[in-house]
Write an enzyme that holds these catalytic residues in place. Structure first.
Site, PDB file in Angstrom:
ATOM      1  N   ARG A 194      -0.295   2.535   6.207  1.00 24.53           N
ATOM      2  CA  ARG A 194       0.392   2.060   7.407  1.00 24.53           C
ATOM      3  C   ARG A 194       1.773   2.718   7.463  1.00 24.53           C
ATOM      4  NH1 ARG A 194      -3.746   0.827   9.432  1.00 24.53           N
ATOM      5  NH2 ARG A 194      -4.427  -1.211  10.151  1.00 24.53           N
ATOM      6  N   HIS A 220      -4.081   8.743  13.400  1.00 23.75           N
ATOM      7  CA  HIS A 220      -4.753   7.526  12.920  1.00 23.75           C
ATOM      8  C   HIS A 220      -6.275   7.700  12.952  1.00 23.75           C
ATOM      9  CE1 HIS A 220      -4.135   2.971  12.237  1.00 23.75           C
ATOM     10  NE2 HIS A 220      -5.270   3.363  11.701  1.00 23.75           N
TER      11      HIS A 220
HETATM   12  N1  LIG Z   1      -5.586   5.180   8.581  1.00 21.34           N
HETATM   13  C1  LIG Z   1      -6.761   4.595   8.739  1.00 21.34           C
HETATM   14  O1  LIG Z   1      -7.615   5.087   9.468  1.00 21.34           O
HETATM   15  C2  LIG Z   1      -7.053   3.317   8.002  1.00 21.34           C
HETATM   16  C3  LIG Z   1      -8.355   2.811   7.980  1.00 21.34           C
HETATM   17  C4  LIG Z   1      -8.617   1.660   7.258  1.00 21.34           C
HETATM   18  C5  LIG Z   1      -7.600   1.019   6.570  1.00 21.34           C
HETATM   19  N2  LIG Z   1      -6.338   1.536   6.607  1.00 21.34           N
HETATM   20  C6  LIG Z   1      -5.252   0.884   5.848  1.00 21.34           C
HETATM   21  O2  LIG Z   1      -5.617   0.845   4.481  1.00 21.34           O
HETATM   22  C7  LIG Z   1      -5.154  -0.415   3.953  1.00 21.34           C
HETATM   23  C8  LIG Z   1      -5.882  -0.741   2.666  1.00 21.34           C
HETATM   24  O3  LIG Z   1      -7.214  -1.106   2.968  1.00 21.34           O
HETATM   25  P1  LIG Z   1      -8.150  -1.786   1.852  1.00 21.34           P
HETATM   26  O4  LIG Z   1      -9.409  -2.149   2.516  1.00 21.34           O
HETATM   27  O5  LIG Z   1      -8.189  -0.942   0.624  1.00 21.34           O
HETATM   28  O6  LIG Z   1      -7.283  -3.091   1.537  1.00 21.34           O
HETATM   29  P2  LIG Z   1      -7.427  -4.108   0.314  1.00 21.34           P
HETATM   30  O7  LIG Z   1      -8.812  -4.046  -0.235  1.00 21.34           O
HETATM   31  O8  LIG Z   1      -6.882  -5.405   0.782  1.00 21.34           O
HETATM   32  O9  LIG Z   1      -6.466  -3.492  -0.797  1.00 21.34           O
HETATM   33  C9  LIG Z   1      -5.086  -3.530  -0.701  1.00 21.34           C
HETATM   34  C10 LIG Z   1      -4.510  -3.074  -2.027  1.00 21.34           C
HETATM   35  O10 LIG Z   1      -3.070  -3.104  -1.931  1.00 21.34           O
HETATM   36  C11 LIG Z   1      -2.562  -3.894  -2.998  1.00 21.34           C
HETATM   37  N3  LIG Z   1      -1.325  -4.586  -2.592  1.00 21.34           N
HETATM   38  C12 LIG Z   1      -1.132  -5.411  -1.546  1.00 21.34           C
HETATM   39  N4  LIG Z   1       0.135  -5.870  -1.540  1.00 21.34           N
HETATM   40  C13 LIG Z   1       0.743  -5.318  -2.620  1.00 21.34           C
HETATM   41  C14 LIG Z   1       2.040  -5.433  -3.171  1.00 21.34           C
HETATM   42  N5  LIG Z   1       2.972  -6.196  -2.594  1.00 21.34           N
HETATM   43  N6  LIG Z   1       2.303  -4.751  -4.293  1.00 21.34           N
HETATM   44  C15 LIG Z   1       1.364  -3.984  -4.897  1.00 21.34           C
HETATM   45  N7  LIG Z   1       0.100  -3.829  -4.416  1.00 21.34           N
HETATM   46  C16 LIG Z   1      -0.197  -4.496  -3.292  1.00 21.34           C
HETATM   47  C17 LIG Z   1      -3.657  -4.896  -3.287  1.00 21.34           C
HETATM   48  O11 LIG Z   1      -3.446  -5.451  -4.568  1.00 21.34           O
HETATM   49  P3  LIG Z   1      -4.514  -6.482  -5.201  1.00 21.34           P
HETATM   50  O12 LIG Z   1      -5.691  -5.603  -5.565  1.00 21.34           O
HETATM   51  O13 LIG Z   1      -3.820  -7.048  -6.358  1.00 21.34           O
HETATM   52  O14 LIG Z   1      -4.849  -7.462  -4.106  1.00 21.34           O
HETATM   53  C18 LIG Z   1      -4.894  -4.017  -3.173  1.00 21.34           C
HETATM   54  O15 LIG Z   1      -5.085  -3.272  -4.356  1.00 21.34           O
HETATM   55  C19 LIG Z   1      -5.400  -1.377   5.112  1.00 21.34           C
HETATM   56  O16 LIG Z   1      -4.629  -2.550   4.978  1.00 21.34           O
HETATM   57  C20 LIG Z   1      -4.974  -0.551   6.292  1.00 21.34           C
HETATM   58  O17 LIG Z   1      -3.592  -0.722   6.500  1.00 21.34           O
HETATM   59  C21 LIG Z   1      -6.047   2.657   7.309  1.00 21.34           C
END
Ligand SMILES: NC(=O)c1ccc[n+]([C@@H]2O[C@H](COP(=O)([O-])OP(=O)(O)OC[C@H]3O[C@@H](n4cnc5c(N)ncnc54)[C@H](OP(=O)(O)O)[C@@H]3O)[C@@H](O)[C@H]2O)c1
Length: 309
Positions: free
Chosen positions: A224, A272
């Site tokens: 993001r 994006h």
């Molecule tokens: N550009 C694009 O096309 C696109 C597409 C899809 C998603 N995204 C982005 O990718 C992000 C990640 O997706 P995901 O499915 O992998 O999410 P997810 O499964 O919720 O994983 C988020 C990761 O970030 C960690 N995290 C969250 N808050 C943190 C903090 N304060 N300090 C340290 N680590 C932290 C979490 O830790 P824990 O494991 O301990 O919970 C987890 O490992 C989405 O939220 C979205 O913003 C972008």
């Protein structure tokens, strides 16, 4: 009969309605999938957080809101969304993210621009290092970060990863907490951001953290926009601390025409597109969650409202 209200754009309806109906049938569910329903008849809402629906109070028998998106920061604080809320985790989304990240990691790792963009007819062989000699750090080890980390490990990159809670992933040096973040960044030559947008992750890559990575490192952000302090990144690019930033997400999208990222020679902007929810694999996840809701089983991929993702 279960009523599932689809609340997303027209193009999403065209893309998702067929695969959703097929997935409901395959799961043995009798679902009325609709774009119009009396609110008091709706059991589930299949939801894109940018849809017009923002007030959930009329939906008196709602059991869950099932997001089509992985990033839920615009909905997680909606005070009217009080029922169970799930985010999207699916094979298609993960595969797309792995492919986009690998493309951009390998572009920078191999120095591909040098040859692809060459017009001066100079024979200038530069042998890139092996992956095993290129440390990569991934901030965020969730569904997407972990899939990217595992693929990098398979290519033999030394990989560090950082998450909120401690993790164990084979081949990855997993770190957490503030000290863990510094350790993850120190000496990294490529940093990939796959954190969600929360108050805790905003500006996680600021001037101080950017100074920890190896001089001439590459930043790749499909997470993001607000994860990075834009001014600090521009300063680090201009000083040579960062060699190049590949950015897919921005504080304002579409990225305004006059934003310095567009014209900066060391920034690649992609609109994006790192990964999108693919209808077939996403429909299976939605159907499985409705099956679980009907069977009284816990939903998959529940949003933790306190954590904000
Ligand atoms: N550009 C694009 O096309 C696109 C597409 C899809 C998603 N995204 C982005 O990718 C992000 C990640 O997706 P995901 O499915 O992998 O999410 P997810 O499964 O919720 O994983 C988020 C990761 O970030 C960690 N995290 C969250 N808050 C943190 C903090 N304060 N300090 C340290 N680590 C932290 C979490 O830790 P824990 O494991 O301990 O919970 C987890 O490992 C989405 O939220 C979205 O913003 C972008």
């Amino acid at each position: 009969m279960i009523t599932a209200l689809f609340s997303a754009t027209d193009s999403n309806w065209d893309k998702f309605s067929g695969p959703l109906r097929d997935a409901f049938t395959a799961a043995g569910l009798s679902v009325d999938l609709t774009r119009e329903a009396s609110p008091d008849a709706v059991d589930y809402i299949i939801y894109a957080p940018n849809s017009r629906l923002q007030d959930f109070t009329p939906f008196t028998r709602l059991k869950a809101v099932l997001s089509l998106w992985a990033g839920v920061e615009t909905a997680v604080n909606n005070p009217t969304l009080t029922v169970q809320f799930t985010r999207m985790v699916s094979d298609g989304l993960s595969e797309g993210m792995v492919e986009w990240c690998m493309g951009h990691v390998l572009r920078h790792h191999l120095g591909m621009d040098r040859d692809i963009c060459r017009t001066d007819a100079v024979w200038d062989p530069v042998i890139p290092p092996l992956a095993r000699d290129r440390p990569v750090s991934i901030l965020g080890l969730g569904a997407l970060g972990q899939a990217v980390a595992e693929t990098l490990v398979a290519l033999r990159f030394p990989v560090k990863g950082w998450s909120r809670s401690p993790k164990q992933i084979e081949g990855v040096q997993c770190l957490s907490g503030d000290d863990g973040l510094a350790e993850a960044l120190r000496g990294a030559e490529i940093v990939v951001l796959l954190l969600p947008m929360t108050p805790q992750t905003e500006n996680v890559l600021d001037a101080e953290r950017l100074s920890l990575v190896a001089r001439g490192a590459f930043i790749i952000n499909p997470g993001r926009g607000p994860l990075i302090d834009d001014d600090a990144l521009l300063a680090a690019l201009d000083s040579g601390q960062i060699a190049h930033a590949t950015l897919d997400v921005f504080r304002i999208e579409p990225l305004p025409e006059d934003h310095p990222f567009w014209s900066h020679p060391k920034v690649t902007v992609t609109p994006h597109i790192a990964s999108d929810t693919r209808a077939d694999t996403a429909a299976e996840v939605i159907a499985e969650n409705i099956r679980r809701g009907e069977a009284g089983e816990p939903f998959l991929h529940l949003v933790d409202r306190q954590a904000g993702y």
